[in-house]
Design a protein around this motif. Sequence first.
Motif, PDB file in Angstrom:
ATOM      1  N   MET A   1       0.844  -1.181   0.000  1.00  0.00           N
ATOM      2  CA  MET A   1       0.000   0.000   0.000  1.00  0.00           C
ATOM      3  C   MET A   1       0.892   1.249   0.000  1.00  0.00           C
ATOM      4  O   MET A   1       1.854   1.331   0.747  1.00  0.00           O
ATOM      5  N   GLN A  72      -8.964  -0.095  -0.814  1.00  0.00           N
ATOM      6  CA  GLN A  72      -8.215  -1.235  -1.340  1.00  0.00           C
ATOM      7  C   GLN A  72      -8.969  -2.544  -1.087  1.00  0.00           C
ATOM      8  O   GLN A  72      -9.079  -3.395  -1.979  1.00  0.00           O
ATOM      9  N   LEU A 102      -5.128   4.602  -6.238  1.00  0.00           N
ATOM     10  CA  LEU A 102      -5.499   3.208  -6.484  1.00  0.00           C
ATOM     11  C   LEU A 102      -6.254   2.997  -7.792  1.00  0.00           C
ATOM     12  O   LEU A 102      -6.384   1.853  -8.250  1.00  0.00           O
TER      13      LEU A 102
END
Length: 320
Positions: A1, A72, A102
Amino acid sequence: MAGFPQELTAALEALLAGENVAQLAHDAQAISENYRLRTGQGSRLLTKESEAAAYAAARMPATFAAAQAALQQALHASGLEPRTLLDCGAGTGAAGWAAAGLLELERVTCLEREDAMRSVGSLLMQAGAGALSQAVWASCDLTAAQALPRAELVMEGYMLGELREELRLPVAGRLWDAAERMLLLIEPGTPQGFANLAAVRDHLAGLGAHVAAPCPAGTSRCPMAEGDWCHFAVRVQRTRLHKALKGGDAPYEDEKFCYLALTREAPNTPCAARVLRHPVIAPGRITLTLCEGGEKTVRVVTKKDPLWKRARKIGAGDCV
């Protein structure tokens, strides 16, 4: 991440250049007290640009991290790749920055009631790339009976809990109406934050919404409803300014959050079980607390278990 975006860090530093750190810390503390003591009343908690700047410096790293972690998981469970974003109650834009990291966004729209928040948020987003730098910021009272712009992904972060109780479900319903593919709600990781999302879950599921995350596939009854609450945490590294505004020397802080991802269609990659708490690691075994099949279960994984290698790297909030 990914971590906190470098462009956003630079934009925040430029915004605060020359500001008195002591005054920023005072404003950040006052805002924190307002949100802690007056939230849920529908009050205007922040009105000055200096306060919005202090809020951005003190809170954006944590709210960005929570939004990134929740999104996510929601994208993984749903299999979706939305291209348009509507951020409702956008504050200074943390959710938009998280989504842009993302997704390949083509359009970003941010709705925010407070002029000061819009001013600071739009200024910060100009430092972003692509759709982020071209984001449209608009004034909007989400409790008013006006149609919201539609987008494939609609997000809200830490906003529902600020509303009076009788307004939360109607506002959630309007957010759902605006969501073409997914609605992602993120709230503080408190019993009240969880209760707010649980009420929304039941309400919108009754209108045909599919729960993509964090609830595992086939969950019809929340096993956390009796004396416990579903929440997760992300660790946020503190900068020197962040430490000064927070009044502490700790190099990090843990942001606790709850979230709920709802989709128009059934998720493509539904989760079988969700890890609810940090795994307990002991020699030769790892104990996982799971939400699975509508029940809260405990699974002990040993070296002979096929799950062993994955369990060694698994964390709270992950899918099993």
